[in-house]
Scaffold this active site. Sequence first.
Site, PDB file in Angstrom:
ATOM      1  N   GLU A  31     -16.172  85.854  86.506  1.00 24.83           N
ATOM      2  CA  GLU A  31     -16.131  84.525  85.892  1.00 24.83           C
ATOM      3  C   GLU A  31     -15.518  83.518  86.882  1.00 24.83           C
ATOM      4  O   GLU A  31     -14.519  83.828  87.541  1.00 24.83           O
ATOM      5  CB  GLU A  31     -15.271  84.611  84.631  1.00 24.83           C
ATOM      6  CG  GLU A  31     -15.801  83.832  83.467  1.00 24.83           C
ATOM      7  CD  GLU A  31     -17.134  84.335  82.933  1.00 24.83           C
ATOM      8  OE1 GLU A  31     -18.183  83.788  83.351  1.00 24.83           O
ATOM      9  OE2 GLU A  31     -17.125  85.242  82.107  1.00 24.83           O
ATOM     10  N   ASP A  34     -18.973  82.147  90.734  1.00 28.16           N
ATOM     11  CA  ASP A  34     -20.284  81.740  91.286  1.00 28.16           C
ATOM     12  C   ASP A  34     -20.165  80.555  92.247  1.00 28.16           C
ATOM     13  O   ASP A  34     -20.680  80.599  93.362  1.00 28.16           O
ATOM     14  CB  ASP A  34     -21.335  81.512  90.183  1.00 28.16           C
ATOM     15  CG  ASP A  34     -20.971  80.492  89.121  1.00 28.16           C
ATOM     16  OD1 ASP A  34     -19.832  79.959  89.141  1.00 28.16           O
ATOM     17  OD2 ASP A  34     -21.828  80.219  88.250  1.00 28.16           O
ATOM     18  N   GLY A 118     -21.855  75.707  71.911  1.00 26.21           N
ATOM     19  CA  GLY A 118     -20.416  75.680  72.187  1.00 26.21           C
ATOM     20  C   GLY A 118     -19.774  77.056  72.229  1.00 26.21           C
ATOM     21  O   GLY A 118     -18.561  77.185  72.278  1.00 26.21           O
ATOM     22  N   ALA A 119     -20.591  78.112  72.220  1.00 24.22           N
ATOM     23  CA  ALA A 119     -20.031  79.464  72.204  1.00 24.22           C
ATOM     24  C   ALA A 119     -19.897  80.035  73.610  1.00 24.22           C
ATOM     25  O   ALA A 119     -19.438  81.150  73.792  1.00 24.22           O
ATOM     26  CB  ALA A 119     -20.900  80.373  71.346  1.00 24.22           C
ATOM     27  N   LEU A 121     -22.510  80.563  75.606  1.00 27.85           N
ATOM     28  CA  LEU A 121     -23.660  81.443  75.848  1.00 27.85           C
ATOM     29  C   LEU A 121     -24.780  80.711  76.576  1.00 27.85           C
ATOM     30  O   LEU A 121     -25.913  81.194  76.630  1.00 27.85           O
ATOM     31  CB  LEU A 121     -24.176  82.009  74.520  1.00 27.85           C
ATOM     32  CG  LEU A 121     -23.154  82.830  73.742  1.00 27.85           C
ATOM     33  CD1 LEU A 121     -23.728  83.298  72.411  1.00 27.85           C
ATOM     34  CD2 LEU A 121     -22.727  84.037  74.562  1.00 27.85           C
ATOM     35  N   SER A 122     -24.459  79.543  77.107  1.00 24.87           N
ATOM     36  CA  SER A 122     -25.383  78.812  77.981  1.00 24.87           C
ATOM     37  C   SER A 122     -26.668  78.365  77.314  1.00 24.87           C
ATOM     38  O   SER A 122     -27.763  78.598  77.820  1.00 24.87           O
ATOM     39  CB  SER A 122     -25.732  79.650  79.205  1.00 24.87           C
ATOM     40  OG  SER A 122     -24.601  79.854  79.943  1.00 24.87           O
ATOM     41  N   ASP A 168     -25.560  80.854  85.233  1.00 26.10           N
ATOM     42  CA  ASP A 168     -26.228  80.754  83.933  1.00 26.10           C
ATOM     43  C   ASP A 168     -27.737  80.607  84.090  1.00 26.10           C
ATOM     44  O   ASP A 168     -28.527  81.272  83.418  1.00 26.10           O
ATOM     45  CB  ASP A 168     -25.692  79.551  83.139  1.00 26.10           C
ATOM     46  CG  ASP A 168     -24.185  79.607  82.989  1.00 26.10           C
ATOM     47  OD1 ASP A 168     -23.603  80.663  83.298  1.00 26.10           O
ATOM     48  OD2 ASP A 168     -23.592  78.591  82.574  1.00 26.10           O
ATOM     49  N   TYR A 218     -13.324  71.909  83.928  1.00 25.49           N
ATOM     50  CA  TYR A 218     -14.130  72.829  84.753  1.00 25.49           C
ATOM     51  C   TYR A 218     -14.257  72.285  86.177  1.00 25.49           C
ATOM     52  O   TYR A 218     -14.006  72.993  87.162  1.00 25.49           O
ATOM     53  CB  TYR A 218     -15.517  72.988  84.110  1.00 25.49           C
ATOM     54  CG  TYR A 218     -16.457  73.900  84.859  1.00 25.49           C
ATOM     55  CD1 TYR A 218     -16.569  75.247  84.521  1.00 25.49           C
ATOM     56  CD2 TYR A 218     -17.244  73.426  85.913  1.00 25.49           C
ATOM     57  CE1 TYR A 218     -17.440  76.087  85.198  1.00 25.49           C
ATOM     58  CE2 TYR A 218     -18.103  74.262  86.601  1.00 25.49           C
ATOM     59  CZ  TYR A 218     -18.207  75.584  86.240  1.00 25.49           C
ATOM     60  OH  TYR A 218     -19.068  76.415  86.929  1.00 25.49           O
TER      61      TYR A 218
HETATM   62  C1  GLA Z   1     -20.059  78.076  83.189  1.00 20.01           C
HETATM   63  C2  GLA Z   1     -20.861  77.635  84.417  1.00 20.01           C
HETATM   64  C3  GLA Z   1     -21.178  78.813  85.336  1.00 20.01           C
HETATM   65  C4  GLA Z   1     -19.920  79.631  85.643  1.00 20.01           C
HETATM   66  C5  GLA Z   1     -19.143  79.941  84.369  1.00 20.01           C
HETATM   67  C6  GLA Z   1     -17.827  80.605  84.640  1.00 20.01           C
HETATM   68  O1  GLA Z   1     -20.843  78.892  82.365  1.00 20.01           O
HETATM   69  O2  GLA Z   1     -22.059  77.025  84.031  1.00 20.01           O
HETATM   70  O3  GLA Z   1     -21.783  78.365  86.517  1.00 20.01           O
HETATM   71  O4  GLA Z   1     -19.120  78.976  86.582  1.00 20.01           O
HETATM   72  O5  GLA Z   1     -18.895  78.782  83.593  1.00 20.01           O
HETATM   73  O6  GLA Z   1     -18.018  81.846  85.219  1.00 20.01           O
END
Ligand code: GLA
Length: 380
Positions: A31, A34, A118-119, A121-122, A168, A218
């Site tokens: 996590e 990337d 908002g969970a 999960l992209s 993601d 972030y």
């Molecule tokens: C979000 C970002 C990803 C990654 C994660 C953390 O999902 O979109 O690129 O950095 O956070 O691992």
Amino acid sequence: MKQKIQEKFKALFGEEGVLYASAGRINLIGEHTDYNGGYVFPGAIDCGIMAAIKLNGTSKVKAFSLDYNELCEFGLEEKDVPEKAWARYIFGVCRETIKRGGKVEGFNTVFAGDVPLGAGLSSSAALESCFAFALNDIFGNGIDKFELAKIGQSTEHNYCGVKCGIMDQFASVFGKEGALIRLNCKTLEYKYFPFHPKGYKLVLIDSCVKHELASSAYNKRRASCENAAAAIRKNHPEVEFLSDAKRLWLDEVREEIPQEDFLRAEYVIGEVQRVLDVCDALERDDYETVGEMMYQTHFGLSRLYEVSCEELDFLNKLARKMEVTGSRVMGGGFGGCTINLVKEELYDGFIAAAKEQFTAKFGHAPKIYDVVISDGARKL
Ligand code: GLA
């Protein structure tokens, strides 16, 4: 969902569209590595975005979101950026495709999703890769899969204000049923690992909290990492990304960088190694080690990277207490889910306890999602 989308498409545009889909993702470990050139270990899941699309012979896009019950129309030039946040993802994908020399002309679309919002999960990556994949297919642009993932990532950077990494969108484009994918985010080498942990379940517990300012926090984490990498680079010019640095090299610059940046970097350097350790452990079916690494990641994300929150720490602690094999906050953090690796015989007890104790403490119930690793972007 298919039927609802086509019905609405017919009602709005008088015909049916061609269907495309893409997926949300989980990440077993790796996590915030990337954008630091490290490893990630995600997989696509069985919920995502589905869209019906058809060219309309104009230079405008007419997009209808079933979930928001809203229509938005926009042109394809840079100045045409739509106001609605959801439409900006589609607009961004169109623009980023065009910037790469791809052809995009006006089209109609109706889309819907079942990724919980908002969970962590992209859902946004699912939306981006669905359209990146679809436009590439429809216009025969011949853009390769990595570039499709980058179209989604650039959409986040340039139209949505999040300086995210590639994980993601990569997972959403490259996802394959039953497999996790280890990606080296620096070299873009990747490897599929079949993931069928015998006797275990992978389950997400959604705290249903999403903290404000998550995207600026972030971006701030990313800046801290870049700052630490720049300091280390002065002594070790071979360090392109923070993931290239040895722990010892970070110690050398301890006095030169803010304490906060030091802690962020300490987490990242540890996390990059943990992904490799987890992959090795998986090849031996050693789920105890996988789980232990997950707990270490949670500790790092909570105490060093500071992207956890009270609700997620509570769920993590409870998992430990109930002898769950592995548990950690997943995704960008600041709310969202924990991902848990649980022995089948402990599953029911753990879920019941999590629901009961979480609700008693925070006044609302968490949501539970069983993870099914599935295919990524595709034409239906
Ligand atoms: C979000 C970002 C990803 C990654 C994660 C953390 O999902 O979109 O690129 O950095 O956070 O691992």
